[in-house]
Design a protein around this motif. Sequence first.
Motif, PDB file in Angstrom:
ATOM      1  N   MET A 131       0.821  -1.203   0.000  1.00 29.07           N
ATOM      2  CA  MET A 131       0.000   0.000   0.000  1.00 29.07           C
ATOM      3  C   MET A 131       0.858   1.258   0.000  1.00 29.07           C
ATOM      4  O   MET A 131       0.466   2.282  -0.567  1.00 29.07           O
ATOM      5  N   GLU A 132       2.033   1.192   0.607  1.00 30.24           N
ATOM      6  CA  GLU A 132       2.945   2.337   0.537  1.00 30.24           C
ATOM      7  C   GLU A 132       3.394   2.559  -0.910  1.00 30.24           C
ATOM      8  O   GLU A 132       3.572   3.703  -1.341  1.00 30.24           O
ATOM      9  N   GLY A 133       3.569   1.472  -1.651  1.00 31.78           N
ATOM     10  CA  GLY A 133       3.869   1.594  -3.082  1.00 31.78           C
ATOM     11  C   GLY A 133       2.715   2.229  -3.831  1.00 31.78           C
ATOM     12  O   GLY A 133       2.926   3.081  -4.714  1.00 31.78           O
ATOM     13  N   GLN A 134       1.496   1.862  -3.491  1.00 35.71           N
ATOM     14  CA  GLN A 134       0.323   2.477  -4.115  1.00 35.71           C
ATOM     15  C   GLN A 134       0.253   3.962  -3.777  1.00 35.71           C
ATOM     16  O   GLN A 134      -0.091   4.792  -4.621  1.00 35.71           O
ATOM     17  N   ARG A 135       0.593   4.289  -2.528  1.00 33.55           N
ATOM     18  CA  ARG A 135       0.593   5.687  -2.102  1.00 33.55           C
ATOM     19  C   ARG A 135       1.586   6.502  -2.940  1.00 33.55           C
ATOM     20  O   ARG A 135       1.286   7.615  -3.372  1.00 33.55           O
ATOM     21  N   ALA A 136       2.757   5.930  -3.194  1.00 34.06           N
ATOM     22  CA  ALA A 136       3.770   6.611  -4.012  1.00 34.06           C
ATOM     23  C   ALA A 136       3.277   6.796  -5.444  1.00 34.06           C
ATOM     24  O   ALA A 136       3.504   7.848  -6.063  1.00 34.06           O
ATOM     25  N   VAL A 165      -5.831   5.096   0.818  1.00 32.99           N
ATOM     26  CA  VAL A 165      -4.594   4.322   0.975  1.00 32.99           C
ATOM     27  C   VAL A 165      -3.856   4.778   2.226  1.00 32.99           C
ATOM     28  O   VAL A 165      -3.382   3.947   3.018  1.00 32.99           O
ATOM     29  N   GLU A 166      -3.761   6.072   2.431  1.00 33.43           N
ATOM     30  CA  GLU A 166      -3.075   6.621   3.615  1.00 33.43           C
ATOM     31  C   GLU A 166      -3.716   6.107   4.901  1.00 33.43           C
ATOM     32  O   GLU A 166      -3.022   5.701   5.835  1.00 33.43           O
ATOM     33  N   ALA A 167      -5.039   6.130   4.949  1.00 33.54           N
ATOM     34  CA  ALA A 167      -5.752   5.641   6.141  1.00 33.54           C
ATOM     35  C   ALA A 167      -5.489   4.159   6.367  1.00 33.54           C
ATOM     36  O   ALA A 167      -5.271   3.726   7.505  1.00 33.54           O
ATOM     37  N   THR A 168      -5.493   3.369   5.306  1.00 30.37           N
ATOM     38  CA  THR A 168      -5.285   1.932   5.440  1.00 30.37           C
ATOM     39  C   THR A 168      -3.864   1.613   5.870  1.00 30.37           C
ATOM     40  O   THR A 168      -3.644   0.721   6.700  1.00 30.37           O
ATOM     41  N   VAL A 169      -2.887   2.335   5.338  1.00 36.75           N
ATOM     42  CA  VAL A 169      -1.497   2.136   5.761  1.00 36.75           C
ATOM     43  C   VAL A 169      -1.360   2.456   7.248  1.00 36.75           C
ATOM     44  O   VAL A 169      -0.757   1.693   8.012  1.00 36.75           O
ATOM     45  N   GLY A 170      -1.935   3.556   7.680  1.00 40.22           N
ATOM     46  CA  GLY A 170      -1.879   3.933   9.096  1.00 40.22           C
ATOM     47  C   GLY A 170      -2.520   2.891   9.981  1.00 40.22           C
ATOM     48  O   GLY A 170      -1.977   2.523  11.035  1.00 40.22           O
ATOM     49  N   TRP A 171      -3.686   2.400   9.559  1.00 43.70           N
ATOM     50  CA  TRP A 171      -4.369   1.357  10.329  1.00 43.70           C
ATOM     51  C   TRP A 171      -3.512   0.088  10.405  1.00 43.70           C
ATOM     52  O   TRP A 171      -3.362  -0.504  11.480  1.00 43.70           O
ATOM     53  N   ALA A 172      -2.937  -0.347   9.284  1.00 46.22           N
ATOM     54  CA  ALA A 172      -2.127  -1.574   9.267  1.00 46.22           C
ATOM     55  C   ALA A 172      -0.913  -1.433  10.175  1.00 46.22           C
ATOM     56  O   ALA A 172      -0.599  -2.343  10.954  1.00 46.22           O
ATOM     57  N   ARG A 173      -0.228  -0.314  10.090  1.00 46.09           N
ATOM     58  CA  ARG A 173       0.949  -0.086  10.941  1.00 46.09           C
ATOM     59  C   ARG A 173       0.553  -0.061  12.419  1.00 46.09           C
ATOM     60  O   ARG A 173       1.260  -0.576  13.283  1.00 46.09           O
ATOM     61  N   ASP A 174      -0.592   0.520  12.713  1.00 40.75           N
ATOM     62  CA  ASP A 174      -1.086   0.570  14.091  1.00 40.75           C
ATOM     63  C   ASP A 174      -1.425  -0.833  14.596  1.00 40.75           C
ATOM     64  O   ASP A 174      -1.104  -1.191  15.730  1.00 40.75           O
ATOM     65  N   LEU A 175      -2.068  -1.637  13.764  1.00 46.04           N
ATOM     66  CA  LEU A 175      -2.398  -3.008  14.152  1.00 46.04           C
ATOM     67  C   LEU A 175      -1.126  -3.818  14.387  1.00 46.04           C
ATOM     68  O   LEU A 175      -1.042  -4.592  15.349  1.00 46.04           O
ATOM     69  N   ILE A 176      -0.141  -3.647  13.539  1.00 50.57           N
ATOM     70  CA  ILE A 176       1.139  -4.337  13.727  1.00 50.57           C
ATOM     71  C   ILE A 176       1.724  -3.988  15.099  1.00 50.57           C
ATOM     72  O   ILE A 176       2.160  -4.873  15.846  1.00 50.57           O
ATOM     73  N   THR A 177       1.698  -2.721  15.444  1.00 54.37           N
ATOM     74  CA  THR A 177       2.221  -2.282  16.747  1.00 54.37           C
ATOM     75  C   THR A 177       1.454  -2.936  17.891  1.00 54.37           C
ATOM     76  O   THR A 177       2.052  -3.397  18.872  1.00 54.37           O
ATOM     77  N   ARG A 178       0.136  -2.991  17.764  1.00 54.77           N
ATOM     78  CA  ARG A 178      -0.679  -3.609  18.817  1.00 54.77           C
ATOM     79  C   ARG A 178      -0.404  -5.103  18.932  1.00 54.77           C
ATOM     80  O   ARG A 178      -0.321  -5.645  20.031  1.00 54.77           O
ATOM     81  N   LEU A 179      -0.238  -5.780  17.792  1.00 54.04           N
ATOM     82  CA  LEU A 179       0.078  -7.207  17.833  1.00 54.04           C
ATOM     83  C   LEU A 179       1.455  -7.442  18.449  1.00 54.04           C
ATOM     84  O   LEU A 179       1.644  -8.375  19.240  1.00 54.04           O
ATOM     85  N   GLU A 180       2.405  -6.600  18.110  1.00 55.48           N
ATOM     86  CA  GLU A 180       3.752  -6.726  18.691  1.00 55.48           C
ATOM     87  C   GLU A 180       3.714  -6.528  20.205  1.00 55.48           C
ATOM     88  O   GLU A 180       4.523  -7.113  20.936  1.00 55.48           O
TER      89      GLU A 180
END
Length: 199
Positions: A131-136, A165-180
């Motif tokens: 998704m970061e690639g899509q954002r670019a 895309v920006e919202a989804t990237v932010g959500w995914a990164r946030d979920l990764i942090t919570r899982l970690e």
Amino acid sequence: MTATRLLVLGVVRMHGAAHGYQVRRELLTWSADKWANVQPGSIYHALKKMTAEKLLEQVETENGAGPDRTAYRLTEDGETEFQVLLAKYLSQSGDPDASQDAYRLGAALTFLTALPRERAISLLRQRATQMEGQRAAVADVLDHGTSWGQPEHVTELYRLWGTQVEATVGWARDLITRLEAGEYVMADDPGRSFGESPQ
């Protein structure tokens, strides 16, 4: 492939064995008809199709009386298909049909905890990277689109897509942090995770 396939496999897996009405009731209770476009008829079709594909097998329950008494359980191939679809729908983004992509992601999130923690994190990182690639790509079109001959007002479509895309990237990164940080009971954690077979 639709989200229905993963959802049906997941519900059958979760119950160990489930009949069609039970699968339908479970998915409608979750409002999957709204967020995954799962229609009741498609549930029964998926059960029959996946039985023919040897992903599910029929087991008789309650003395085997009548068609509503036939339940389904995952075969070994069905478990493999469940794991493959779960990983694919969680990690891959960019289906030309954005609604199908959203339905599949929703289905994968439903059974996120059926994965070991590190596997789930790795798959989400793959999605975020795509998704970061899509954002670019969106940013490039916004910067240069009109010089490529696109009408100026079409940039609004790219702004909309970029915001999503920006919202989804932010959500995914946030979920990764919570899982970690240990949020949710995952398949490799002590205790029973959601979607885990009772066996």
